[in-house]
Design an enzyme around this catalytic site. Sequence first.
Site, PDB file in Angstrom:
ATOM      1  N   ALA A 218       5.057   0.679  -0.835  1.00 21.00           N
ATOM      2  CA  ALA A 218       4.678   0.953  -2.211  1.00 21.00           C
ATOM      3  C   ALA A 218       5.065   2.354  -2.659  1.00 21.00           C
ATOM      4  O   ALA A 218       4.528   2.887  -3.607  1.00 21.00           O
ATOM      5  CB  ALA A 218       3.183   0.754  -2.386  1.00 21.00           C
TER       6      ALA A 218
ATOM      7  N   SER B  46       0.848  -1.178   0.000  1.00 21.10           N
ATOM      8  CA  SER B  46       0.000   0.000   0.000  1.00 21.10           C
ATOM      9  C   SER B  46       0.888   1.234   0.000  1.00 21.10           C
ATOM     10  O   SER B  46       2.096   1.139   0.204  1.00 21.10           O
ATOM     11  CB  SER B  46      -0.874   0.010   1.251  1.00 21.10           C
ATOM     12  OG  SER B  46      -0.062   0.153   2.399  1.00 21.10           O
ATOM     13  N   LYS B  47       0.288   2.367  -0.209  1.00 21.60           N
ATOM     14  CA  LYS B  47       1.062   3.614  -0.240  1.00 21.60           C
ATOM     15  C   LYS B  47       1.852   3.797   1.048  1.00 21.60           C
ATOM     16  O   LYS B  47       2.977   4.239   1.052  1.00 21.60           O
ATOM     17  CB  LYS B  47       0.112   4.799  -0.434  1.00 21.60           C
ATOM     18  CG  LYS B  47      -0.384   4.889  -1.869  1.00 21.60           C
ATOM     19  CD  LYS B  47      -0.030   6.230  -2.493  1.00 21.60           C
ATOM     20  CE  LYS B  47      -0.213   6.203  -3.998  1.00 21.60           C
ATOM     21  NZ  LYS B  47      -1.602   5.888  -4.386  1.00 21.60           N
ATOM     22  N   ARG B  48       1.214   3.448   2.132  1.00 21.68           N
ATOM     23  CA  ARG B  48       1.857   3.621   3.433  1.00 21.68           C
ATOM     24  C   ARG B  48       3.033   2.678   3.630  1.00 21.68           C
ATOM     25  O   ARG B  48       4.026   3.030   4.229  1.00 21.68           O
ATOM     26  CB  ARG B  48       0.837   3.373   4.548  1.00 21.68           C
ATOM     27  CG  ARG B  48       0.342   4.617   5.199  1.00 21.68           C
ATOM     28  CD  ARG B  48      -0.453   4.260   6.434  1.00 21.68           C
ATOM     29  NE  ARG B  48       0.440   3.888   7.544  1.00 21.68           N
ATOM     30  CZ  ARG B  48       1.051   4.776   8.321  1.00 21.68           C
ATOM     31  NH1 ARG B  48       0.881   6.054   8.128  1.00 21.68           N
ATOM     32  NH2 ARG B  48       1.828   4.370   9.307  1.00 21.68           N
ATOM     33  N   HIS B  49       2.868   1.457   3.118  1.00 23.99           N
ATOM     34  CA  HIS B  49       3.903   0.451   3.367  1.00 23.99           C
ATOM     35  C   HIS B  49       4.532  -0.086   2.107  1.00 23.99           C
ATOM     36  O   HIS B  49       3.940  -0.869   1.378  1.00 23.99           O
ATOM     37  CB  HIS B  49       3.336  -0.703   4.184  1.00 23.99           C
ATOM     38  CG  HIS B  49       3.162  -0.360   5.622  1.00 23.99           C
ATOM     39  ND1 HIS B  49       4.228  -0.223   6.470  1.00 23.99           N
ATOM     40  CD2 HIS B  49       2.068  -0.082   6.342  1.00 23.99           C
ATOM     41  CE1 HIS B  49       3.787   0.098   7.670  1.00 23.99           C
ATOM     42  NE2 HIS B  49       2.475   0.197   7.614  1.00 23.99           N
TER      43      HIS B  49
END
Length: 468
Positions: free
Chosen positions: A243, A238-241
Site C-alpha cells: 500500500a 496495509s502500509k507495510r505491504h
Amino acid sequence: MIRTRFAPSPTGDLHIGGVRTALFSWLYARHHQGEFILRIEDTDIERSSQEAINIILDGMQWLGFDVDEGPFYQSSRNEKYQSAITKLLETGNAYYCYCSKDELDTMRETAMARGEKPKYDGKCRNRENSPDNYDSRVIRFKTPQHGETIVNDLIQGEVRYENSELDDLIILRSDGSPTYNLSVVIDDAEMQISHVIRGDDHLNNTPRQINIFLALGATVPTYAHIPLILDENGKKLSKRHGAASVLQYKENGVLPEALLNYLVRLGWSHGDQEVFSLEEMVKLFDLQDVNKSAAAINPEKLIWLNQQYLKNYDGETLAPLLKEQLDRLSINYTQGPKLEKVCEVQKERVKTIKEMALQSRYFYEDFDDFDPVASKKHLRPVILEPLSELKNRLMALEPWDSNSIQQSITQFCEEIEIKMGKVAQPLRVAVTGNGISPSIDVTLALIGKDRVIKRLDKALEFIQARSA
RNA sequence: GCUCCCAUCGUCUAGUGGCCUAGGACGCUGGCCUCUCACGCCGGAAACAGGGGUUCGAUCCCCCUUGGGAGCGCCA
C-alpha cells in the site's frame, strides 16, 4: 453523457488500490467519451492534510489521468450539504437525535447480545419536542423501515437489502458538519455523476445512499463496485505491504504505463492479452468484463511488465527518467557517455530505471574496489599477460568505437588462441568492477578510452599484488 | 453475532453445459542462444475447495458446508 468520478479522501497516501479505482473510473469515462471528475472528500478536517492532497494530485498527473472537472473539495461545499439537510428535515425525512454517546454504546451492546445488528433503535425518530436540556444533538436520516432496496450493480449484479436491516444514519454531526454518506449523495447528485465506480467495501453503504437519493427526489446513479485488491499474501493492503504511495513506484523506477497495465489486469481481462497500451485499454475496457473476486497483487509480474515497456522505449524517452534516478543516487553524469546511449544499451538488461541507474554507475564514477567474488574468479595471474598486452593494443586503437574495439579484441583472441569468454570477462571486471555489463565492446566504448586504460592499469596492479 | 459479497495452477486470469486429457501470463524449472547480465526461443511441473442435486452430460446452473472478504462509527 457518462460522468464518472474519483473521490479519494486525503487522509493518507494514494496507494495502488486507490489508483486502480481511479483507473477504472477514468477508463470507463474515456471509453464512452464521457467525463471524469475529481473530488477530494475532505470532510474529516482532523485527518485530512494538504500533503495527502498533493500526493493525490501529483500521482494523478504522473499516471496521466486527466480530469474534466475538479478537483472539487467537499470542505468548501458546506452550504450545499446544509441546504439538503434542511430540505430533508422539512420533508420529514430527517430528525434531530439527542442520544448520547453512552446511550448509543449500550444500545449496540444490547443489540449484539440479542444476536442482532448493532443498529440505532430509532429512539428519537418520533420525538415531538426537543428535551429540556441536552449536551448535543445530531441529525439522522429517516431510513424507510419496510420494503427493500435493490442495488443494480454493473459488476455485482442485483443485490437486495431489507430496509429493516438498515438504520437511521447520522447525516449531520453535533459540530454541524455533514457526514460522508450525506455528502457523497449530494455531490454525486449535484455533479450529475452517472456511474459511481468505487471499491466494493462501499457496497453495504449503497442502499443507505440510494434511500437518501430517493428522499431528495434525485436520480440514483448506476453503481459498479469493483473488488478490492489484496497484498502479495492475500491480506488486506496495509502500509507495510503493497500500500505504499504511488509515488513510491515512481521512485523505484517503475513506468506509469507499466503500473497501469499491471493494475488493469487485476480483476479485468481481455482474453489472453497481457500487454495493453493506454489506447488499447481505453478502447477495450468495460465494466461488464470486471471480475467479482478480490485479487492479490504480484509485484514480480509488475516488474516483468515494466521490463517489457522498458525494452520497447527508445533512449530519448528513457534518458530524462534515468537522469532523475541518477540524481537521486547523487551520481554525476556530466562526465561520461550520453544518457540516451546508456539507456539504449541497458534497457533490456534491467527491470526498472532505478536498477538501470545502479548498473550504470561505472560509466560515470570510478570505483575503489573490485567485486570480491568477480575479481577472485576473473582477475587471476593467468590473465595478467594477455590483459597487459590487450591494454597496449587498446591504447593504440583508433578510432575508439564499439566496432573497432570488437575487432581488436576478436583478433587478439585469435592470435593468442584463447576463447573470447576467457578475456572478455576479466576485461569486464577490470573496467566495471563487477561481472555485469552490456557486451564488452559497447561497454568499453561508452566508458571511454582514458578511463578504460586507467582501470586496466589498476586491475593489472591488483592481479600482481595478488600473485605476489 | 447479524447483513452483504467472493471461491479455476503459488499469483493474475481464459472458460459461460459437451470444443477441457482445463488455455494464457508472472514466478519456478530443464534446454538452446551467448563475452557477463539480460533479452529471445523451445520444453516441464503446477488448478476447477468439499458434498449434494438438475441434466444424456457439469469448471460452467441450484442448494448446503468450508474457507476468504466487506459492512454494521458523530471514519471515509
